[in-house]
Scaffold this active site. Structure first.
Site, short mmCIF file in Angstrom:
data_model
loop_
_atom_site.label_atom_id
_atom_site.label_comp_id
_atom_site.label_asym_id
_atom_site.label_seq_id
_atom_site.Cartn_x
_atom_site.Cartn_y
_atom_site.Cartn_z
N GLY A 104 0.70 -1.26 -0.01
CA GLY A 104 -0.06 0.02 0.03
C GLY A 104 0.83 1.21 -0.12
N PRO A 105 0.23 2.40 -0.30
CA PRO A 105 0.95 3.77 -0.37
C PRO A 105 1.65 3.99 1.02
CG PRO A 105 -1.30 4.01 -0.43
CD PRO A 105 -1.10 2.54 -0.51
N GLY A 109 -0.15 3.05 7.66
CA GLY A 109 -0.21 2.19 8.86
C GLY A 109 0.29 0.71 8.48
N LYS A 110 1.11 0.43 7.73
CA LYS A 110 1.41 -0.89 7.15
C LYS A 110 2.19 -1.49 8.32
CE LYS A 110 3.02 -0.13 3.33
NZ LYS A 110 2.95 1.30 3.22
N SER A 427 -8.59 4.57 -18.93
CA SER A 427 -10.02 4.86 -18.55
C SER A 427 -10.64 6.10 -18.54
CB SER A 427 -9.66 4.67 -16.92
OG SER A 427 -8.96 5.76 -16.33
N LYS A 470 -12.29 6.31 -7.38
CA LYS A 470 -12.80 7.23 -8.19
C LYS A 470 -14.38 7.43 -7.95
CE LYS A 470 -10.49 5.25 -12.31
NZ LYS A 470 -10.27 4.48 -13.63
#
Length: 547
Positions: A104-105, A109-110, A427, A470
């Site tokens: 994840g970015p 909280g990883k 997209s 999105k």
């Protein structure tokens, strides 16, 4: 001394034989020789390792769930996986430790989640950062023939926590390097393979050590740089960026109390209104995690701490009206929806590392020779989507009542604002096609409709990624209707029910259905392919065969 310690030690036969051999050699050596010090150091390491010492797991599922919920808001998939592991552990004592990879970015909280999992399971926690490691010996250790040889960092961590079943976090696994000293990623293959790590051999120890009881958790910002063989050994759990509502709850429950305590303030000196926190989130930060949000809250607390230190009394209430006094003018410009229908301007949505954003696709025509001009720092895939949209329009002139001469007598210009920001991906295909057809047919595009989807030359609308981000971006901007590819119907399960109630979703398989929903007036009554969904959350899953 070593013989007495060996009698008390419960180890496998191989390890016992190795220890007996080295103790015998030590007894025959001169006490002051250099080799004696090396041998003593080796034996000290061997006797200090927790060969059969384990901590007792907390198998109370309710308590474990309460601890996970107390430390982190949201992240339901990760919490569910940990509770599942505990459930199986409760039924069977032979279960091997899982090998999880949190992707994840930054700032979601990883790393702190690993500490929370250790607390919930009642285990010791070790963290090892792999960022910038280039030497294989960091993982496997050095052979004892080298001066100053030591075990690798895996065995060092196990010794430090005095337990053979800790939570072992390998941070930044996507940033491991490689050079002439070996490839640490390849050395990790044995560590992170449940079929092999029960007999992990460190070069220094020279005997197998059982790592199968260890629960390994790795973290990464991106999955692509990880070696494919290593990636295959881990269970990937994606942790997406937080929504605005989740950030608000994290700030109110965790960040604000933490910063008030760190700045030696109390709730009698300072308070934040939820609306003020929302304003900080939307106008002062743009990120997937909450690190910058915490910095902004800390900045407010510092100013209040100074006020208290100067002897000023009274409680400071942080509201939407006075937040600019503490943080200055807003730093983030948010795109605002148009307030009326326009020809040639369609609203699209894009996924970014910090969440979703709405974007406008502007198209115009001018006298020329049928050329297509593209501006706005577009990538190759996006340029090809625009070309496909123009080709579709040219191939269906009769159907849409477009004069074929238009494409030879006019040039078309497609521009996506914020030209300094690179944009790419397929997209925006349906958005470009809608703005082009709008210009060609002089029909206006509805201002409160947003869309996403890849377009083919046949006019089919293909699925895209990042639907949750999105949809949330569209909802924040005030979009009333969202047009999505039919194959993305399944992704609505991740979207909060409150958001689903506020918006209408239309699922399409064909670009004509998009035009009928977005253009004013529509070409015809919406076809069956425009599978319309009502605003109830349950309706998203009523017809799974359509998705």
């Amino acid at each position: 001394v070593y013989q007495n310690r060996l009698k008390k030690l419960k180890v496998s036969r191989d390890v016992r034989e190795e220890l007996e051999k080295h103790i015998k050699r030590l007894s025959q050596m001169h006490p002051e020789s250099a080799e004696t010090a090396v041998m003593r150091n080796y034996l000290d390491w061997m006797f200090s390792l927790p060969w059969n010492k384990s901590t007792v797991d907390n198998l109370d599922l309710t308590k474990a769930k309460a601890i996970l919920d107390e430390d982190h808001y949201g992240l339901e998939k990760v919490k569910e996986r940990i509770i599942e592991y505990l459930s199986v552990r409760k039924l069977s004592k032979r279960i091997k430790g899982p090998i999880l990879c949190f992707v994840g970015p930054p700032g979601v909280g990883k790393t702190s989640l690993g500490r929370s999992i250790a607390r919930a399971l009642g285990r010791k926690f070790i963290r090892m950062s792999l960022g910038g490691i280039r030497d294989e010996a960091e993982i496997r250790g050095h052979r004892r023939t080298y001066v100053g040889a030591m075990p690798g960092r895996i065995i060092q961590g196990i010794r430090r926590c005095s337990s053979n079943n800790p939570i072992f976090m390998l941070d930044e696994v996507d940033k491991v390097g490689a050079d002439f000293r070996g490839d640490p990623s390849s050395a990790l293959l044995e560590v992170l393979d449940p079929e092999q790590n029960h007999s992990f051999r460190d070069h220094y120890l020279g005997v197998p050590f059982d790592l199968s009881k260890v629960m390994f958790i790795t973290t990464a910002n991106l999955i692509d740089p990880i070696q494919p063989a290593l990636r295959d050994r881990m269970e990937i759990i994606t942790i997406p960026g937080y929504t605005e509502e989740e950030k608000l709850q994290i700030a109110l429950r965790h960040l604000i109390p933490k910063q008030i305590k760190e700045h030696s303030l109390t709730s009698k000196m300072i308070s934040f209104s939820p609306a003020a926190v929302k304003k900080i989130i939307s106008l002062y930060t743009r990120e997937a995690g909450v690190r910058n949000l915490e910095r902004e809250i800390a900045a407010v607390c510092r100013k209040v701490a100074r006020r208290v230190a100067e002897g000023k009394k009274g409680k400071v209430r942080i509201t939407t009206q006075n937040i600019e006094k503490f943080l200055g003018p807003p730093r983030i410009f948010r795109d605002q929806l148009l307030k009326k229908d326009k020809i040639g301007v369609a609203t699209g949505v894009a996924w970014t590392a910090s969440g979703g954003e709405i974007l406008f696709v502007e198209a115009s025509k001018m006298k020329g020779k049928g050329n297509l001009l593209l501006t706005g720092s577009l990538g190759e895939v996006m340029k090809e989507s625009a070309q496909a949209a123009l080709s579709y329009a040219r191939a269906h002139t009769q159907e849409f009542g477009i004069n074929p001469q238009l494409f030879s007598e006019y040039d078309f210009h497609i521009h996506i604002p914020e030209g300094a920001i690179p944009k790419d991906g397929p997209s925006a295909g349906v958005t470009m096609a809608t703005s082009l057809i709008s210009v060609c047919t002089e029909r206006k595009v509805r201002w409160d409709v947003a869309m996403t989807g890849e377009i083919t030359l046949r006019g089919n609308v293909l699925p895209v990624g990042g639907i949750k981000e999105k949809v949330l971006a569209a909802q924040r901007a005030g979009v009333k209707k969202m047009i999505l590819p039919a194959a993305n119907r399944k992704d609505l399960i991740d979207i909060p029910a409150a958001v689903k109630r506020k918006m209408e979703f239309v699922f399409v398989e064909d670009i004509k259905s998009v035009f009928n929903e977005a253009l004013v007036p529509p070409f015809q009554a919406p076809s069956k392919k425009g599978m319309k969904q009502d605003k109830s959350p349950s309706a998203a899953l009523e017809h799974p065969e359509n998705g």
